[in-house]
Design a protein around this motif. Structure first.
Motif, PDB file in Angstrom:
ATOM      1  N   ASP A  99      16.252  11.652  -7.500  1.00  0.00           N
ATOM      2  CA  ASP A  99      15.844  11.788  -6.096  1.00  0.00           C
ATOM      3  C   ASP A  99      15.853  13.232  -5.597  1.00  0.00           C
ATOM      4  OD1 ASP A  99      15.321   9.049  -5.707  1.00  0.00           O
ATOM      5  OD2 ASP A  99      17.441   8.642  -5.336  1.00  0.00           O
ATOM      6  N   ILE A 100      15.148  14.105  -6.318  1.00  0.00           N
ATOM      7  CA  ILE A 100      15.079  15.505  -5.878  1.00  0.00           C
ATOM      8  C   ILE A 100      14.170  15.670  -4.663  1.00  0.00           C
ATOM      9  CG2 ILE A 100      15.624  16.442  -8.143  1.00  0.00           C
ATOM     10  CD1 ILE A 100      12.468  17.198  -8.052  1.00  0.00           C
ATOM     11  N   ASN A 101      13.362  14.678  -4.397  1.00  0.00           N
ATOM     12  CA  ASN A 101      12.525  14.622  -3.199  1.00  0.00           C
ATOM     13  C   ASN A 101      12.820  13.294  -2.514  1.00  0.00           C
ATOM     14  OD1 ASN A 101      11.095  17.092  -3.680  1.00  0.00           O
ATOM     15  ND2 ASN A 101       9.879  16.032  -5.217  1.00  0.00           N
ATOM     16  N   PRO A 102      12.458  13.139  -1.241  1.00  0.00           N
ATOM     17  CA  PRO A 102      12.692  11.854  -0.574  1.00  0.00           C
ATOM     18  C   PRO A 102      11.945  10.717  -1.271  1.00  0.00           C
ATOM     19  CG  PRO A 102      12.164  13.563   1.037  1.00  0.00           C
ATOM     20  CD  PRO A 102      11.919  14.155  -0.328  1.00  0.00           C
ATOM     21  N   VAL A 103      12.572   9.546  -1.285  1.00  0.00           N
ATOM     22  CA  VAL A 103      11.932   8.346  -1.822  1.00  0.00           C
ATOM     23  C   VAL A 103      10.705   8.050  -0.971  1.00  0.00           C
ATOM     24  CG1 VAL A 103      12.216   5.869  -2.216  1.00  0.00           C
ATOM     25  CG2 VAL A 103      14.128   7.438  -2.656  1.00  0.00           C
ATOM     26  N   GLN A 104       9.611   7.668  -1.630  1.00  0.00           N
ATOM     27  CA  GLN A 104       8.387   7.331  -0.902  1.00  0.00           C
ATOM     28  C   GLN A 104       8.091   5.852  -1.107  1.00  0.00           C
ATOM     29  OE1 GLN A 104       4.546   8.843  -2.328  1.00  0.00           O
ATOM     30  NE2 GLN A 104       4.086   9.404  -0.218  1.00  0.00           N
ATOM     31  N   ASP A 105       8.034   5.102  -0.021  1.00  0.00           N
ATOM     32  CA  ASP A 105       7.734   3.673  -0.085  1.00  0.00           C
ATOM     33  C   ASP A 105       6.605   3.379   0.887  1.00  0.00           C
ATOM     34  OD1 ASP A 105       7.604   0.941  -0.236  1.00  0.00           O
ATOM     35  OD2 ASP A 105       9.744   0.619   0.100  1.00  0.00           O
ATOM     36  N   LEU A 106       5.402   3.194   0.352  1.00  0.00           N
ATOM     37  CA  LEU A 106       4.225   2.902   1.172  1.00  0.00           C
ATOM     38  C   LEU A 106       3.838   1.432   1.101  1.00  0.00           C
ATOM     39  CD1 LEU A 106       2.099   6.040   0.176  1.00  0.00           C
ATOM     40  CD2 LEU A 106       3.604   5.752   2.171  1.00  0.00           C
ATOM     41  N   GLY A 107       4.714   0.600   0.537  1.00  0.00           N
ATOM     42  CA  GLY A 107       4.418  -0.818   0.390  1.00  0.00           C
ATOM     43  C   GLY A 107       3.628  -1.087  -0.881  1.00  0.00           C
ATOM     44  N   PHE A 108       2.427  -0.565  -0.961  1.00  0.00           N
ATOM     45  CA  PHE A 108       1.585  -0.739  -2.153  1.00  0.00           C
ATOM     46  C   PHE A 108       1.947   0.263  -3.247  1.00  0.00           C
ATOM     47  CE2 PHE A 108      -0.442   2.518   0.315  1.00  0.00           C
ATOM     48  CZ  PHE A 108      -0.932   3.419  -0.627  1.00  0.00           C
TER      49      PHE A 108
END
Length: 136
Positions: A99-108
């Motif tokens: 997790d060196i960058n923020p987690v990205q959760d766009l659903g798809f």
């Protein structure tokens, strides 16, 4: 011959780097591995060549960037969100940074970014193209 990609990465410790890449799902092609380089296979068309710094310098005179910089962000797709989370944990357990960058959760689409032992950035991602939002 099919089109293939070989990603070349300089590494400080080849043996430890091989173990790291095996831990996150690569296999070592011993036909193209010696004490200066290792061919790590992701798929039939994608390979990562891990090169000792000495070997790297036979390909280019350009300096190896410090582990605190990023020249590229490489992405690896996985079958599920759970796989993304599992690989993130495995990377951290094997010397990488999770997790060196923020987690990205766009659903798809869902991704988490890791680094290997030498600071190379990998986006560990899952995507469901069928769930991609329709354009309005």
């Amino acid at each position: 011959m099919p089109k293939m990609i070989f990603i070349n990465l300089p590494v400080v410790n080849l043996e430890v780097s091989i173990a790291f890449y095996e831990s996150i799902g690569f296999t070592n092609n011993k036909n193209f591995t010696d004490d200066t380089a290792a061919c790590m296979v992701w798929s039939e068309s994608i390979n990562v060549m891990l090169l000792t710094h000495e070997k790297w310098k036979t390909f280019t005179a350009r300096p190896i960037p410090p582990t605190t910089s990023s020249e590229v962000l490489l992405a690896l797709s996985f079958e599920s969100r759970d796989d993304v989370d599992r690989i993130n944990e495995i990377a951290a357990q094997n010397g990488g940074v999770a997790d060196i960058n923020p987690v990205q959760d766009l659903g798809f689409m869902y991704n988490r970014n890791i680094t290997d032992l030498d600071g190379h950035v990998w986006e560990i991602m899952w995507m469901d193209p069928a769930a991609f939002p329709a354009e309005s």
